[in-house]
Motif scaffolding. Structure first.
Motif, PDB file in Angstrom:
ATOM      1  N   ILE A 118       0.753  -1.161   0.007  1.00 49.23           N
ATOM      2  CA  ILE A 118      -0.070   0.152  -0.001  1.00 49.23           C
ATOM      3  C   ILE A 118       0.863   1.138   0.044  1.00 49.23           C
ATOM      4  N   CYS A 119       0.766   2.277  -0.759  1.00 48.82           N
ATOM      5  CA  CYS A 119       1.331   3.320  -0.789  1.00 48.82           C
ATOM      6  C   CYS A 119       1.073   4.124   0.338  1.00 48.82           C
ATOM      7  N   GLU A 120       2.397   4.946   0.804  1.00 48.34           N
ATOM      8  CA  GLU A 120       2.002   5.801   1.999  1.00 48.34           C
ATOM      9  C   GLU A 120       1.485   6.975   1.827  1.00 48.34           C
ATOM     10  N   PHE A 121       1.331   7.497   0.559  1.00 49.87           N
ATOM     11  CA  PHE A 121       0.775   8.709   0.310  1.00 49.87           C
ATOM     12  C   PHE A 121      -0.581   8.488  -0.323  1.00 49.87           C
ATOM     13  N   CYS A 122      -0.986   7.719  -1.130  1.00 45.37           N
ATOM     14  CA  CYS A 122      -2.487   7.503  -1.794  1.00 45.37           C
ATOM     15  C   CYS A 122      -3.087   6.561  -1.357  1.00 45.37           C
ATOM     16  N   ASN A 123      -2.226   5.691  -0.404  1.00 43.19           N
ATOM     17  CA  ASN A 123      -3.117   4.549   0.093  1.00 43.19           C
ATOM     18  C   ASN A 123      -3.782   3.612  -0.879  1.00 43.19           C
ATOM     19  N   LYS A 124      -3.012   3.291  -1.989  1.00 44.84           N
ATOM     20  CA  LYS A 124      -3.596   2.691  -3.004  1.00 44.84           C
ATOM     21  C   LYS A 124      -2.600   1.294  -3.188  1.00 44.84           C
ATOM     22  N   LYS A 125      -2.882   0.248  -3.795  1.00 49.17           N
ATOM     23  CA  LYS A 125      -2.198  -0.940  -3.955  1.00 49.17           C
ATOM     24  C   LYS A 125      -1.123  -0.589  -4.970  1.00 49.17           C
ATOM     25  N   ILE A 126       0.085  -1.117  -4.656  1.00 46.61           N
ATOM     26  CA  ILE A 126       1.206  -0.805  -5.613  1.00 46.61           C
ATOM     27  C   ILE A 126       1.666  -2.248  -6.337  1.00 46.61           C
ATOM     28  N   GLU A 127       1.655  -2.367  -7.632  1.00 49.05           N
ATOM     29  CA  GLU A 127       2.228  -3.384  -8.244  1.00 49.05           C
ATOM     30  C   GLU A 127       3.809  -3.316  -8.280  1.00 49.05           C
ATOM     31  N   ASP A 128       4.241  -4.513  -8.141  1.00 49.65           N
ATOM     32  CA  ASP A 128       5.820  -4.705  -8.136  1.00 49.65           C
ATOM     33  C   ASP A 128       6.565  -3.679  -8.928  1.00 49.65           C
ATOM     34  N   SER A 129       6.183  -3.514 -10.264  1.00 45.68           N
ATOM     35  CA  SER A 129       6.853  -2.633 -11.131  1.00 45.68           C
ATOM     36  C   SER A 129       6.844  -1.375 -10.686  1.00 45.68           C
ATOM     37  N   LYS A 174      10.666   1.704  -2.415  1.00 44.86           N
ATOM     38  CA  LYS A 174      10.655   1.836  -1.014  1.00 44.86           C
ATOM     39  C   LYS A 174      11.937   2.988  -0.311  1.00 44.86           C
ATOM     40  N   ALA A 175      11.292   3.060   0.907  1.00 44.72           N
ATOM     41  CA  ALA A 175      12.096   4.472   1.533  1.00 44.72           C
ATOM     42  C   ALA A 175      12.268   4.117   2.880  1.00 44.72           C
ATOM     43  N   ASN A 176      12.760   4.876   3.704  1.00 43.75           N
ATOM     44  CA  ASN A 176      12.838   4.832   5.084  1.00 43.75           C
ATOM     45  C   ASN A 176      13.532   3.422   5.640  1.00 43.75           C
ATOM     46  N   GLY A 177      14.474   2.966   4.871  1.00 42.16           N
ATOM     47  CA  GLY A 177      15.218   1.676   5.230  1.00 42.16           C
ATOM     48  C   GLY A 177      14.346   0.634   4.921  1.00 42.16           C
ATOM     49  N   GLY A 178      13.340   0.761   4.093  1.00 41.13           N
ATOM     50  CA  GLY A 178      12.444  -0.580   3.167  1.00 41.13           C
ATOM     51  C   GLY A 178      11.272  -0.464   4.185  1.00 41.13           C
ATOM     52  N   LYS A 179      11.102   0.273   5.070  1.00 40.76           N
ATOM     53  CA  LYS A 179       9.715   0.461   5.728  1.00 40.76           C
ATOM     54  C   LYS A 179       8.520   1.150   5.201  1.00 40.76           C
ATOM     55  N   THR A 180       9.125   1.897   4.348  1.00 43.59           N
ATOM     56  CA  THR A 180       7.937   2.797   3.567  1.00 43.59           C
ATOM     57  C   THR A 180       7.734   2.412   2.295  1.00 43.59           C
ATOM     58  N   PHE A 181       6.551   2.406   1.901  1.00 42.71           N
ATOM     59  CA  PHE A 181       6.300   2.043   0.291  1.00 42.71           C
ATOM     60  C   PHE A 181       5.825   2.995  -0.391  1.00 42.71           C
ATOM     61  N   ILE A 182       5.979   3.539  -1.727  1.00 44.90           N
ATOM     62  CA  ILE A 182       5.421   4.539  -2.467  1.00 44.90           C
ATOM     63  C   ILE A 182       5.348   4.111  -3.887  1.00 44.90           C
ATOM     64  N   CYS A 183       4.072   4.440  -4.496  1.00 41.09           N
ATOM     65  CA  CYS A 183       3.980   4.180  -5.933  1.00 41.09           C
ATOM     66  C   CYS A 183       4.733   4.958  -6.621  1.00 41.09           C
ATOM     67  N   ARG A 184       5.074   4.828  -7.995  1.00 38.85           N
ATOM     68  CA  ARG A 184       6.093   5.386  -8.742  1.00 38.85           C
ATOM     69  C   ARG A 184       5.211   6.745  -8.919  1.00 38.85           C
ATOM     70  N   SER A 185       3.905   6.970  -9.038  1.00 35.63           N
ATOM     71  CA  SER A 185       3.015   8.051  -9.522  1.00 35.63           C
ATOM     72  C   SER A 185       3.272   9.212  -8.408  1.00 35.63           C
ATOM     73  N   CYS A 186       3.192   8.678  -7.203  1.00 32.10           N
ATOM     74  CA  CYS A 186       3.349   9.654  -5.983  1.00 32.10           C
ATOM     75  C   CYS A 186       4.654  10.026  -5.963  1.00 32.10           C
ATOM     76  N   PHE A 187       5.737   9.428  -6.251  1.00 33.97           N
ATOM     77  CA  PHE A 187       7.112   9.534  -6.163  1.00 33.97           C
ATOM     78  C   PHE A 187       7.459  10.635  -7.061  1.00 33.97           C
ATOM     79  N   ASN A 188       6.937  10.493  -8.411  1.00 33.91           N
ATOM     80  CA  ASN A 188       7.366  11.527  -9.365  1.00 33.91           C
ATOM     81  C   ASN A 188       6.447  12.870  -9.018  1.00 33.91           C
ATOM     82  N   LYS A 189       5.787  12.855  -8.143  1.00 36.12           N
ATOM     83  CA  LYS A 189       5.226  14.113  -7.706  1.00 36.12           C
ATOM     84  C   LYS A 189       5.893  14.962  -6.872  1.00 36.12           C
TER      85      LYS A 189
END
Length: 210
Positions: free
Chosen positions: A178-189, A193-208
């Motif tokens: 689940i993305c930390e910012f949009c709370n949506k499911k993230i596909e592997d592609s 990962k951030a914060n030592g692998g504890k935080t998950f972000i989708c590429r769309s939110c990361f680019n923003k």
């Protein structure tokens, strides 16, 4: 070039977040436009930079420096560790252009005070070519009252963060991130990962963030 500068920034000082992201070049960044609590650290650096340049419009310090930092907290009981706030403060000062690099600061003296009505920090820079610093530690003639500290207890907020990490780990095991910012499911592609692998972000939110 100048050999002295003083910066006063109003408001309760905050420490720099451990939350870090890395851009496409591998450089660590702090997000500032996500709408999340992480933003406040980057915005605080911007605020420091603004006051530093406003109060020292034509000053550039380009040699080794002595720094005297006085931090005035609003509350004596609840405030960040003074040892941890220097990084965000000096990063903000560097961003202002008042100093060239925070590596110039070779000596730091930090003092902690309390001012309920006017929390702030006051920072003075002295060029080592013209100034020197000395200090002494002396026994008191009369002993004062002890300021005792207790072990830090985990707050509900800290427990919530820990539970969220554990939850993400459980989600990770079932391939549902689940993305930390949009709370949506993230596909592997699209996973970052951030914060030592504890935080998950989708590429769309990361680019923003850029």
């Amino acid at each position: 070039m100048s050999t002295y500068a003083k910066v006063i920034v109003p408001g309760s000082p905050i420490s720099k977040s451990n939350f870090k992201l890395h851009n496409k070049d591998g450089r660590a960044i702090l997000p500032y436009n996500t709408g999340k609590s992480h933003d406040r650290y980057a915005l605080y650096e911007e605020e420091i930079a603004y006051y530093a340049r406003l109060q020292n419009p034509d000053t550039i310090l380009d040699e080794s420096l002595i720094a005297i930092l006085k931090v005035y907290y609003k509350s004596e009981k609840r405030h960040p560790d003074t040892a941890n706030i220097t990084k965000s403060i000096f990063d903000g000062i560097e961003k202002s252009g008042l100093i060239v690099n925070d590596a110039q600061i070779t000596k730091i003296i930090t003092e902690e005070f309390y001012d309920k009505e006017n929390p702030r920090f006051e920072l003075e820079f002295f060029a080592e070519s013209e100034y020197e610093v000395s200090y002494s530690v002396l026994p008191k003639k009369e002993h004062g009252s002890k300021k005792l500290y207790s072990p830090i207890r985990k707050s509900n907020k800290q427990k919530t963060i820990k539970d969220k990490i554990v939850s993400n780990e459980n989600i990770n095991s079932s391939n549902m991130l689940i993305c930390e910012f949009c709370n949506k499911k993230i596909e592997d592609s699209n996973l970052i990962k951030a914060n030592g692998g504890k935080t998950f972000i989708c590429r769309s939110c990361f680019n923003k963030l850029f």
